[in-house]
Design an enzyme around this catalytic site. Structure first.
Site, PDB file in Angstrom:
ATOM      1  CG  ASP A  16      98.123 -38.287 -86.681  1.00  0.00           C
ATOM      2  OD1 ASP A  16      99.031 -39.146 -86.810  1.00  0.00           O
ATOM      3  OD2 ASP A  16      97.078 -38.517 -86.035  1.00  0.00           O
TER       4      ASP A  16
HETATM    5  C1  BGC Z   1      98.075 -41.827 -85.137  1.00  0.00           C
HETATM    6  C2  BGC Z   1      99.074 -41.155 -84.211  1.00  0.00           C
HETATM    7  C3  BGC Z   1     100.354 -41.943 -84.215  1.00  0.00           C
HETATM    8  C4  BGC Z   1     100.868 -42.025 -85.643  1.00  0.00           C
HETATM    9  C5  BGC Z   1     102.164 -42.783 -85.778  1.00  0.00           C
HETATM   10  C6  BGC Z   1      98.649 -42.058 -86.521  1.00  0.00           C
HETATM   11  O1  BGC Z   1      97.804 -42.840 -87.295  1.00  0.00           O
HETATM   12  O2  BGC Z   1      96.919 -41.040 -85.225  1.00  0.00           O
HETATM   13  O3  BGC Z   1      98.549 -41.078 -82.922  1.00  0.00           O
HETATM   14  O4  BGC Z   1     101.271 -41.364 -83.361  1.00  0.00           O
HETATM   15  O5  BGC Z   1      99.909 -42.680 -86.446  1.00  0.00           O
HETATM   16  O6  BGC Z   1     101.961 -44.130 -85.556  1.00  0.00           O
END
Ligand code: BGC
Length: 737
Positions: free
Chosen positions: A278
């Site tokens: 993530d």
């Molecule tokens: C989120 C993800 C997301 C990523 C990119 C993160 O903060 O938890 O679900 O895909 O950001 O935007």
């Protein structure tokens, strides 16, 4: 020396040309081979040898570069070999607008408007796997057209508490439902040569303290509740990538987790795809290198160096390179990551046969509208309040901010730049041309100068003038509501809506409530309103879908993918107090174990406000003649449950028949019953049909911690067949020998 340099250069260029031509002819001749040899095994072997031949050409530095970001949403290819970059995008219900190279601002492109599909709670509420496939195909086409290779979704974290700010992005509280719905979504996306990236693996069930909270959960709950949808995504959906979660589990961050990634995902489930962190979920070079992370995204960069080197500061950047160079980390570990990344590229960017994609076409709008219409859940409908006759000259008072507020913007990473978004008010105005529609906001979520008392006053006057009142409220995508990075504070509706609804029904009792949310809310006014519709976040087609249902053009068939508790402590995570939710700031204990959602309500006999699987229709259905094909089964058998479904009402419609199974004499604690099968059937008024739902005896096993494996108990099981977890028509008993 001076003379030698050009000679050496010529030599190395010649070697590269040689290798490239070797690589190209191999790829070419292998492609010929692929078409003549259809066997899966042969394909896999050819792909593996292709991957190895590319791997062989890469320098150590190039291999390292592939393991981390080069921008906010891309990771590098190998320019000198023509291997393209990987471009990623959120997800999960539309392709996010373009974001700057190395900050979070939007790039203000004008070609990145997209179709906003309904959020995944709505998709799940359709209980319609083939519609989920159409959703996947459509969103995959949009991703492909936007030149995205990895779609950051779908999300399948289990709905554990109604306070989780991101529940709207997930598929509800039941692992079986989420598994059935996620698989066709993935297949649809990947048909386009775009990888699904199933998130967030695992146990990311709240936003509060998400970057560090350490989840403690039993193995049993892990395997029975929190992992099955991911397992289905890997084994049945064959997802090409997975995103590690932010939180910790048993003291280790999930984006580099020995047990979750190396053991369960890559060994036990034989996942051959890429684990992507993530964004900012990586915390250590060694752990990331050794514990299963393949591509690091969203980590802090070094802004003091040249932009070309800024991302080398990632944990899997220069530090990783040094550790491999010094031999502290075996190069084979790096090679495994690169092989996985190359495999992902073969499936996406290097697949010259992948389709070109499409965006904002009529078909995508139709899919969005159908998902939205099929997902809307009719929770209550006293005196047949709905549908409203569109031919009648009614005065309809539409009250509430959510009748006009954009719900495709906000909410965090899933926010969208929709090509268009039809608000509920617009949808009603378009469909109810004969009616006089009068609107009043009633409440506001903005910190504005608007006087709350005058908003209420105005709404009450509007309501008093109407034949019918439609209150359109709920939550929204503001921080603290249905929004990433924070949880809700309470179960009740925000902005004093409970008070407003109460006042409205006093001036006009002919009132229906539409809740726009991805979460359960409390409803102290439930017995004072005629009808309630749960309308989720419906995306571009929101207003049209709502008008379809309210006018009766479509008959509601959505079912709740999670329970609505009467009060917060009726939810099992909250019942066990703060250590269970949200934890003490460091650790939290999932004290309810396997008793999540309806499993808890059923087993402890705590009546929910609305149960899992509940959803009314404008028609009525009868499920009868329920039979199992045998009385006694053995471990490898399938259980075929047959029944007759009759549409006993006067309108065409659809019913979702649900099969739950329970075992009362188990040697371990079991939920009273668990969903093991369902089927949605469309039936004309008065028509009946014979249907069959098949479940496998092995699905009746529980995860036995004493043997660290699944255990199928012999004995009697009860099969419950009905149209909601609290709407069982009949139960039958079977035995497993
Ligand atoms: C989120 C993800 C997301 C990523 C990119 C993160 O903060 O938890 O679900 O895909 O950001 O935007």
């Amino acid at each position: 020396m001076i003379l030698l340099k050009p000679v050496y250069k010529c030599f190395s260029v010649a070697v590269s040309i040689l290798l490239m031509s070797f690589y190209c002819t191999r790829i070419y001749s292998q492609q010929q081979l692929i078409s003549s040899l259809p066997a899966d095994q042969t394909r896999l072997e050819i792909r593996a040898s292709k991957i190895d031949s590319i791997l062989f050409l890469l320098t150590l530095k190039e291999k390292i570069s592939m393991c981390h970001a080069q921008s906010q949403f891309s990771s590098p290819g190998i320019p000198r070999l023509g291997i393209p970059e990987l471009w990623m995008s959120d997800g999960p219900h539309g392709i996010r607008a373009e974001i700057n190279w190395s900050d979070w601002d939007y790039s203000d492109w004008t070609n990145d408007y997209i179709t906003a599909f309904p959020a995944l709670t709505c998709l799940s509420a359709t209980f319609n796997p083939s519609l989920s496939n159409q959703y996947g195909v459509s969103i995959g086409e949009e991703a492909r057209y936007r030149k995205k290779d990895v779609l950051l979704g779908p999300g399948v974290n289990i709905y554990r508490t109604p306070l989780n700010g991101r529940n709207f992005e997930y598929m509800g509280e039941d692992p079986y439902l989420a598994s059935r719905m996620v698989v066709p979504y993935i297949k649809g996306v990947q048909m386009n040569g775009v990888a699904a990236c199933v998130k967030h693996f695992a146990l990311n069930n709240q936003e509060l303290w998400r970057n560090h909270v350490n989840v403690q959960v039993s193995d049993r709950a892990l395997y029975e509740i929190y992992l099955p949808a991911f397992e289905a995504a890997v084994k049945q959906g064959k997802t090409w990538s997975i995103m590690g979660a932010y939180n910790q589990f048993r003291g280790q961050h999930c984006s580099h987790h020995e047990l979750l990634l190396n053991k369960i995902l890559k060994t036990d489930w034989s996942f051959d795809g890429v684990v992507i962190s993530d964004w900012g979920g990586t915390h250590s070079t060694k752990e990331a290198a050794l514990n299963g992370l393949d591509i690091e995204m969203g980590s802090p960069i070094n802004t003091k160096t040249s932009p070309r080197k800024a991302f080398d500061a990632n944990f899997l950047g220069t530090n990783f390179l040094e550790l491999v160079k010094s031999g502290e980390i075996d190069e084979r570990i790096l090679n495994d990551k690169v092989r996985r990344i190359l495999r992902l590229m073969m499936r996406t960017t290097l697949d010259s046969s992948r389709p070109l994609g499409k965006i904002n076409n009529i078909e995508h709008s139709q899919v969005a509208r159908q998902v939205a219409t099929e997902g809307i859940v009719l929770l209550k409908n006293k005196d047949d309040f709905f549908p409203l006759n569109p031919v009648k000259k009614l005065t309809i008072a539409v009250i509430g901010e959510n009748a006009v507020k954009s719900m495709t913007t906000g909410g965090g990473s899933s926010e969208l730049k929709a090509n268009y978004e039809i608000s509920p008010l617009e949808g009603l105005q378009k469909r109810f041309k004969n009616a006089s529609i009068i609107f009043s906001k009633g409440y506001t979520s903005e910190d504005s100068n608007q006087n709350h008392t005058s908003l209420i006053k105005d709404a009450l006057v509007t309501a008093s003038l109407a034949d019918v009142v439609l209150f359109i409220g709920g939550l929204n995508k503001n921080r603290g509501q249905d929004c990433e990075a924070a949880d809700r504070d309470e179960l009740k509706l925000p902005y004093n809506q409970d008070y407003l609804i109460n006042e409205l029904q006093k001036v006009n009792p002919n009132i229906g409530v539409l809740l726009v949310s991805g979460n359960a809310v409390s409803m102290p006014w439930i017995s004072d309103v005629k009808a309630v519709l749960q309308t989720w976040y419906l995306g571009s087609e929101a207003g049209n879908a709502i008008a379809d249902i309210i006018s009766g053009d479509a008959n509601p068939s959505g079912k709740l993918p999670f329970s609505f508790p009467v009060k917060l402590t009726d939810n099992s995570a909250h019942f066990f107090g703060e250590l269970s939710y949200p934890g003490d700031g460091e650790t939290q204990y999932y004290k309810e174990g396997i008793l999540v959602g309806y499993r808890w309500h059923d087993t402890k006999n705590i009546k929910p406000l609305f149960s899992f699987g509940h959803g009314l229709s404008y028609s009525s259905f009868k499920i009868k003649d329920i039979k199992s094909d045998k009385k006694i089964y053995t471990a490898n058998d399938s259980i075929n449950i047959t029944y007759t479904l009759k549409n006993t009402g006067s309108k065409d419609g659809a019913e979702v028949v649900q099969v739950y199974v329970g075992m009362s004499n188990s040697k371990v604690l079991r939920a009273l019953k668990e969903l093991k099968g369902f089927k949605k059937t469309y039936l004309g008024a008065g028509i009946q049909t014979s249907e069959i739902i098949t479940i496998h005896v092995s699905d009746l096993s529980f995860y036995d911690e004493s043997i660290s494996n699944w255990n199928l108990e012999k004995g009697s099981y009860t099969i419950y067949v009905g149209n909601a977890s609290d709407g069982v028509s009949e139960q039958i008993n079977i035995k497993v020998k």
